[in-house]
Scaffold this motif. Structure first.
Motif, PDB file in Angstrom:
ATOM      1  N   PRO A  52       0.843  -1.203   0.000  1.00  0.00           N
ATOM      2  CA  PRO A  52       0.000   0.000   0.000  1.00  0.00           C
ATOM      3  C   PRO A  52       0.873   1.245   0.000  1.00  0.00           C
ATOM      4  O   PRO A  52       2.087   1.179   0.219  1.00  0.00           O
ATOM      5  N   SER A  53       0.268   2.390  -0.227  1.00  0.00           N
ATOM      6  CA  SER A  53       0.994   3.656  -0.293  1.00  0.00           C
ATOM      7  C   SER A  53       0.949   4.385   1.046  1.00  0.00           C
ATOM      8  O   SER A  53      -0.007   4.231   1.819  1.00  0.00           O
ATOM      9  N   LEU A  54       1.932   5.210   1.284  1.00  0.00           N
ATOM     10  CA  LEU A  54       1.978   6.043   2.478  1.00  0.00           C
ATOM     11  C   LEU A  54       0.720   6.903   2.545  1.00  0.00           C
ATOM     12  O   LEU A  54       0.324   7.513   1.557  1.00  0.00           O
ATOM     13  N   GLY A  55       0.059   6.913   3.694  1.00  0.00           N
ATOM     14  CA  GLY A  55      -1.159   7.684   3.878  1.00  0.00           C
ATOM     15  C   GLY A  55      -2.433   6.966   3.459  1.00  0.00           C
ATOM     16  O   GLY A  55      -3.531   7.421   3.767  1.00  0.00           O
ATOM     17  N   GLU A  56      -2.296   5.839   2.755  1.00  0.00           N
ATOM     18  CA  GLU A  56      -3.463   5.086   2.288  1.00  0.00           C
ATOM     19  C   GLU A  56      -4.210   4.469   3.474  1.00  0.00           C
ATOM     20  O   GLU A  56      -3.606   4.081   4.470  1.00  0.00           O
ATOM     21  N   HIS A  57      -5.511   4.387   3.356  1.00  0.00           N
ATOM     22  CA  HIS A  57      -6.330   3.706   4.355  1.00  0.00           C
ATOM     23  C   HIS A  57      -6.538   2.274   3.902  1.00  0.00           C
ATOM     24  O   HIS A  57      -6.837   2.032   2.731  1.00  0.00           O
ATOM     25  N   ILE A  58      -6.365   1.332   4.825  1.00  0.00           N
ATOM     26  CA  ILE A  58      -6.556  -0.085   4.511  1.00  0.00           C
ATOM     27  C   ILE A  58      -7.441  -0.713   5.582  1.00  0.00           C
ATOM     28  O   ILE A  58      -7.641  -0.151   6.666  1.00  0.00           O
ATOM     29  N   THR A  59      -7.952  -1.885   5.258  1.00  0.00           N
ATOM     30  CA  THR A  59      -8.626  -2.746   6.220  1.00  0.00           C
ATOM     31  C   THR A  59      -7.754  -3.989   6.343  1.00  0.00           C
ATOM     32  O   THR A  59      -7.356  -4.575   5.339  1.00  0.00           O
ATOM     33  N   ALA A  60      -7.444  -4.377   7.581  1.00  0.00           N
ATOM     34  CA  ALA A  60      -6.568  -5.525   7.830  1.00  0.00           C
ATOM     35  C   ALA A  60      -7.296  -6.569   8.673  1.00  0.00           C
ATOM     36  O   ALA A  60      -8.064  -6.231   9.574  1.00  0.00           O
ATOM     37  N   ARG A  61      -7.036  -7.823   8.357  1.00  0.00           N
ATOM     38  CA  ARG A  61      -7.571  -8.957   9.119  1.00  0.00           C
ATOM     39  C   ARG A  61      -6.384  -9.743   9.651  1.00  0.00           C
ATOM     40  O   ARG A  61      -5.496 -10.135   8.883  1.00  0.00           O
ATOM     41  N   PHE A  62      -6.354  -9.986  10.966  1.00  0.00           N
ATOM     42  CA  PHE A  62      -5.209 -10.649  11.584  1.00  0.00           C
ATOM     43  C   PHE A  62      -5.604 -11.279  12.909  1.00  0.00           C
ATOM     44  O   PHE A  62      -6.674 -10.998  13.449  1.00  0.00           O
TER      45      PHE A  62
END
Length: 121
Positions: A52-62
């Motif tokens: 992903p890119s710096l500043g990007e919003h992501i959803t993570a599953r862990f």
């Protein structure tokens, strides 16, 4: 457990398990490898072409390991939205990504467990 950066307000639990992430929770997920986690964020590695890119919003599953007082072991599963706050190169094909969660975990993974149970890599 070693504290890598004295400026951190919270210790991090270091472990190496999969983390899945995407820009949106209904997008195709990309797999990374967890490096460490605290209640407020995590660091993981991923291939540079899927980073992903710096500043990007992501959803993570862990999942986060949890140890009981009686030496029992379990996993706490989470889905968290977050913002990419740092990206470091680990070589030509690998990146280390730091994500800050928009909502903290309900516990401190490296502090709210018996000290002798930490998994250090």
């Amino acid at each position: 457990m070693e504290l890598m950066d004295e400026r951190r307000a919270e210790k991090r639990l270091r472990y190496s398990w999969p983390i899945w992430f995407a820009e949106h929770c209904d997008d195709i997920l990309t797999q990374g490898q967890m490096i460490d986690v605290s209640s407020g964020g995590a660091a993981f590695s991923c291939y540079s072409d899927r980073c992903p890119s710096l500043g990007e919003h992501i959803t993570a599953r862990f999942s986060v390991p949890q140890f009981g007082e009686d030496e029992s072991f379990g996993l706490a599963n989470f889905i968290r939205d977050g913002r990419i706050c740092r990206i470091d190169s680990l070589g030509p094909y690998l990146r280390k990504v730091a994500v800050q969660f928009s909502e903290p975990l309900p516990f401190r993974p490296a502090e709210d467990q018996p000290a002798e149970q930490f998994m250090v890599i």
